[in-house]
Design a protein around this motif. Structure first.
Motif, mmCIF file in Angstrom:
data_model
loop_
_atom_site.group_PDB
_atom_site.id
_atom_site.type_symbol
_atom_site.label_atom_id
_atom_site.label_comp_id
_atom_site.label_asym_id
_atom_site.label_seq_id
_atom_site.Cartn_x
_atom_site.Cartn_y
_atom_site.Cartn_z
ATOM 1 N N LYS A 419 -5.182 -5.918 -2.093
ATOM 2 C CA LYS A 419 -3.921 -5.868 -2.859
ATOM 3 C C LYS A 419 -4.023 -6.720 -4.128
ATOM 4 C CE LYS A 419 1.089 -6.347 -2.302
ATOM 5 N NZ LYS A 419 1.314 -7.019 -3.596
ATOM 6 N N SER A 605 3.195 5.326 4.313
ATOM 7 C CA SER A 605 4.539 4.917 4.713
ATOM 8 C C SER A 605 5.394 4.600 3.491
ATOM 9 C CB SER A 605 4.445 3.687 5.625
ATOM 10 O OG SER A 605 5.726 3.163 5.861
ATOM 11 N N LYS A 606 6.665 5.016 3.531
ATOM 12 C CA LYS A 606 7.577 4.730 2.419
ATOM 13 C C LYS A 606 7.872 3.234 2.317
ATOM 14 C CE LYS A 606 9.837 9.250 2.598
ATOM 15 N NZ LYS A 606 11.113 9.986 2.801
ATOM 16 N N ASN A 607 7.741 2.537 3.436
ATOM 17 C CA ASN A 607 8.008 1.096 3.450
ATOM 18 C C ASN A 607 6.712 0.289 3.349
ATOM 19 O OD1 ASN A 607 10.798 1.592 3.876
ATOM 20 N ND2 ASN A 607 10.412 1.865 6.077
ATOM 21 N N ASN A 609 5.107 -1.411 1.018
ATOM 22 C CA ASN A 609 5.119 -2.740 0.405
ATOM 23 C C ASN A 609 5.789 -3.774 1.301
ATOM 24 O OD1 ASN A 609 3.776 -1.880 -1.896
ATOM 25 N ND2 ASN A 609 5.668 -1.352 -2.972
ATOM 26 N N CYS A 610 6.898 -3.386 1.893
ATOM 27 C CA CYS A 610 7.600 -4.323 2.786
ATOM 28 C C CYS A 610 6.751 -4.660 4.007
ATOM 29 C CB CYS A 610 8.937 -3.724 3.231
ATOM 30 S SG CYS A 610 10.147 -3.545 1.896
ATOM 31 N N LEU A 611 6.145 -3.634 4.575
ATOM 32 C CA LEU A 611 5.322 -3.859 5.761
ATOM 33 C C LEU A 611 4.085 -4.696 5.423
ATOM 34 C CD1 LEU A 611 5.540 -0.310 7.385
ATOM 35 C CD2 LEU A 611 6.571 -2.424 8.238
ATOM 36 N N ASN A 613 3.896 -6.986 3.036
ATOM 37 C CA ASN A 613 4.352 -8.368 2.870
ATOM 38 C C ASN A 613 4.556 -9.040 4.223
ATOM 39 O OD1 ASN A 613 4.325 -8.180 0.080
ATOM 40 N ND2 ASN A 613 6.456 -7.497 -0.043
ATOM 41 N N ALA A 614 5.161 -8.294 5.147
ATOM 42 C CA ALA A 614 5.379 -8.850 6.487
ATOM 43 C C ALA A 614 4.047 -9.086 7.198
ATOM 44 C CB ALA A 614 6.255 -7.897 7.300
ATOM 45 N N GLN A 617 2.441 -12.169 5.771
ATOM 46 C CA GLN A 617 3.169 -13.355 6.230
ATOM 47 C C GLN A 617 2.789 -13.705 7.667
ATOM 48 O OE1 GLN A 617 5.072 -15.131 4.170
ATOM 49 N NE2 GLN A 617 5.405 -16.687 5.763
ATOM 50 N N LEU A 630 2.787 -4.653 13.609
ATOM 51 C CA LEU A 630 2.938 -4.104 12.257
ATOM 52 C C LEU A 630 1.852 -3.076 11.951
ATOM 53 C CD1 LEU A 630 3.887 -7.379 10.363
ATOM 54 C CD2 LEU A 630 5.364 -5.378 10.668
#
Length: 670
Positions: A419, A605-607, A609-611, A613-614, A617, A630
């Motif tokens: 990334k 997946s549409k999510n 970026n959020c996934l 980041n999680a 983390q 995840l």
């Protein structure tokens, strides 16, 4: 005995003296030869009549004329700067060219003198310039090429040589024999060729006979007292190599070989390229045709950044990209020793080009940058400093069992590192991005494979959003890479065994490192962006068969000298690697060994970026449980049973594949 020894010593001294003649000595010899050839020419013209008194004055004049012309031509054309001890056909051609020029010049001068000063050479035959030229060429050629003949005789007579049987009378075999003959001090004496082409039987190539096909190896080894067998067939398949090795072993002689065509990238065959037969040779596939011209055009004058430059794939990328003459190669790696090693190797290439005065070739600049791709600020400094045009991303954690136990490391390196590179590539307007992926990203059952699948998704998303040709390339195991099964087996064999295999049925796809890198470079010019390209991995190989062949190549017998022990599958390990992801559609490309997933960028997946980041983390917090949850959400099919059934072509998943794909088929023993 004493007189025989003295005679041999005198002969050695005479040969040594002749071989040590220098050009100044040869110049004096030529002076004598050119002084007598006009007389000999005249005698020949007069049918042996030795009454030369009527021609004495004219003959003296033309002798001086001819001598001056020939020495002048030879001197000005560099004839006396050649090293005649190792004279070749090229020198013979050079001599003939100079002699022709000298004859033409002296003939013209002879006729000019004849017509202007008719009385001066009136008595001499008009054919004398030609006869003189022919005799001069004969004598000076014989003098020089006798030195070459004596060199060969001397090396064969007084040096210890191995009698060599060369298997393969093609261009590689002939080049090998030519170098052996040109450099007898190497200690190899080619005796015969073996070749399967019946049209070559009984032919003589560079004076060496072709005595039959591979089935005659045993007879030839015995009848010709062969000391060494060299397989000079860099393009044949592994099956042919295995057959020849088996025949040689039955004859109790250990064969050597030239490397495969992928290792001889510059096309030059040398004696110092000869090595023992390796497992790579037994697994060798048909040569892969690569559009080297197009790849070179693509990389020429560009700044190319390679991550993981010190690794097995990264370092081979550096070697092959260097030959394409980019403006600059930027080596990025975390391990300073491995980066230092490949930097030194490339610097030797640079010094070699400078030493050979290759002024017309632009020599690439080699730059190194020690960095961990997980640290964005450090990477950003590299992008600011070097401004790369093309990125080959080969840095990754790849060991399945280790990553299964250290999932936070797999995520931060394989996912976060990718990334960071992609974000900076977009920010600094990098034109091309190629990520090295793995077949373990397909229907992954382990952390390493799942992390590489997520990295693929990041590349596809960046390509879709930017419209740039960012691609990922998948392939299987590479033979000889650090930490792979082959080096592990070799260490176990060297220690006396046992050789450990996880399961009797476990299979993997294998490629050689140069072959894989050639296809990666080809993929770089075929990818248009937002694609996953996949290499045709050929036939899968049983690991137990690989272990058996390595034991035999090491000179041992399986389960007699070295045992094979089965230890059970490790965490996250599959019996069979798969090549297809459910929902992906595969198409042929312009290259028969490369396939493209045409709808790869839509399976994200549409999510994402959020996934991501999680996920990162959770990795920072060393939360292995959350990482696994995840990954299961991000990667469809992750976490399935590693022993799931094996279905050819992956059709149980409803995958669309091209008819020409031959990657999966019946398992064939080595």
């Amino acid at each position: 005995m004493t007189s025989q020894w003295l005679g041999q010593k005198s002969m050695n001294a005479l040969v040594s003296s002749l071989l040590n003649l220098r050009n100044r000595h040869l110049f004096i010899c030529d002076l004598v030869i050119f002084s007598i050839t006009p007389i000999l020419g005249l005698i020949l013209r007069l049918d042996g009549n030795l009454a030369l008194e009527p021609y004495a004055s004219d003959l003296a004049a033309v002798t001086i004329l001819f001598l001056t012309v020939k020495l002048g031509v030879f001197w000005n054309c560099g004839f006396y700067r050649r090293y005649w001890r190792y004279a070749s056909v090229e020198e013979l051609s050079f001599l003939a060219m100079l002699m022709a020029a000298a004859v033409i010049i002296q003939t013209l001068i002879f006729y000019v003198v004849y017509y202007i000063y008719h009385h001066t050479v009136d008595n001499l035959p008009h054919s004398l310039p030609f006869l003189d030229g022919l005799l001069s060429c004969l004598f000076i050629g014989a003098l020089r090429f006798s030195m070459r003949a004596l060199e060969s005789v001397n090396s064969r007579t007084f040096n210890s040589e191995k009698r060599v049987l060369v298997i393969g009378a093609g261009s590689a075999g002939v080049s090998l024999v030519q170098e052996m003959q040109r450099n007898p001090q190497l200690g190899f004496h080619p005796v015969a060729f073996i070749d399967d082409n019946p049209r070559k039987f009984h032919a003589r190539i560079r004076g060496i006979p072709v005595v039959g096909d591979r089935h005659r190896i045993a007879d030839v080894v015995k009848s010709h007292n062969i000391d060494k067998v060299i397989i000079a067939m860099p393009t044949v398949s592994g099956q042919v190599i295995r057959e020849i090795v088996d025949i040689c072993k039955a004859s109790e002689i250990q064969p050597s070989t030239l490397p495969g065509i992928h290792e001889i990238l510059n096309g030059r065959v040398r004696v110092d390229s000869i090595r023992d037969v390796r497992i790579e040779d037994l697994l060798r596939r048909d040569p892969i045709e690569t559009d080297i011209v197009e790849v070179s055009r693509f990389l020429r004058d560009k700044k190319v950044l390679i991550t993981g430059a010190g690794g097995s794939i990264g370092s081979e990328l550096c070697r092959q990209i260097f030959r394409c003459r980019p403006a600059e190669i930027i080596l990025i790696g975390h391990g300073e020793n491995s980066v230092f090693n490949i930097q030194q190797e490339l610097e030797q290439f640079v010094q070699g080009l400078k030493k050979n005065c290759v002024s017309q070739i632009e020599i690439p600049c080699v730059s190194t940058f020690i960095a961990d791709i997980r640290f964005r600020d450090r990477l950003k400094y590299a992008f600011e400093q070097f401004q790369p045009d093309v990125i080959f991303h080969a840095a990754a954690h790849k060991h399945v069992p280790l990553m299964e136990l250290n999932s936070p490391e797999a995520i931060t390196n394989n996912v976060l590192g990718t990334k960071n590179l992609l974000d900076l590539a977009l920010q600094y307007d990098v034109k091309h991005f190629v990520m090295i992926s793995t077949d373990k990203a397909v229907n992954p059952t382990n952390i390493m494979g799942a992390s590489k699948r997520v990295a693929e998704m990041l590349v596809l998303q960046a390509a879709r959003e930017s419209g740039k040709p960012f691609v990922a390339v998948r392939f299987g195991n590479v033979l000889g890479s650090r930490g792979s099964v082959v080096p592990t087996f070799k260490k176990q064999i060297a220690a006396g065994g046992p050789v450990t295999v996880t399961h009797p049925d476990i299979c993997r796809y294998f490629m050689t490192i140069p072959e894989a890198v050639q296809l990666v470079l080809q993929a770089a010019i075929l990818g248009h962006g937002g694609e996953v390209l996949m290499l045709n991995m050929g036939e899968p190989v049983k690991i137990v068969d690989l272990a058996k062949e390595l034991i035999r190549l090491s000179g041992y017998e399986v389960n007699k000298d070295i045992d094979i022990v089965f230890t059970g599958l490790r965490p996250g390990e599959k019996l069979f690697e798969e090549l297809f992801v459910p929902g992906e559609e595969y198409e042929n490309t312009e290259h028969e060994n490369l396939f493209v997933v045409k709808n790869a960028s839509r399976i994200i997946s549409k999510n994402l970026n959020c996934l991501i980041n999680a996920l990162c983390q959770a990795a920072y917090q060393n939360d292995c449980h959350t990482i696994k949850l995840l990954l299961e959400e991000l990667v469809p099919g992750y976490g399935s049973n590693s022993l799931r059934s094996y279905t050819p072509l992956g059709n149980k998943w409803g995958v669309t594949v091209p008819e020409s794909f031959h990657g999966l088929g019946s398992l064939k023993p080595l």
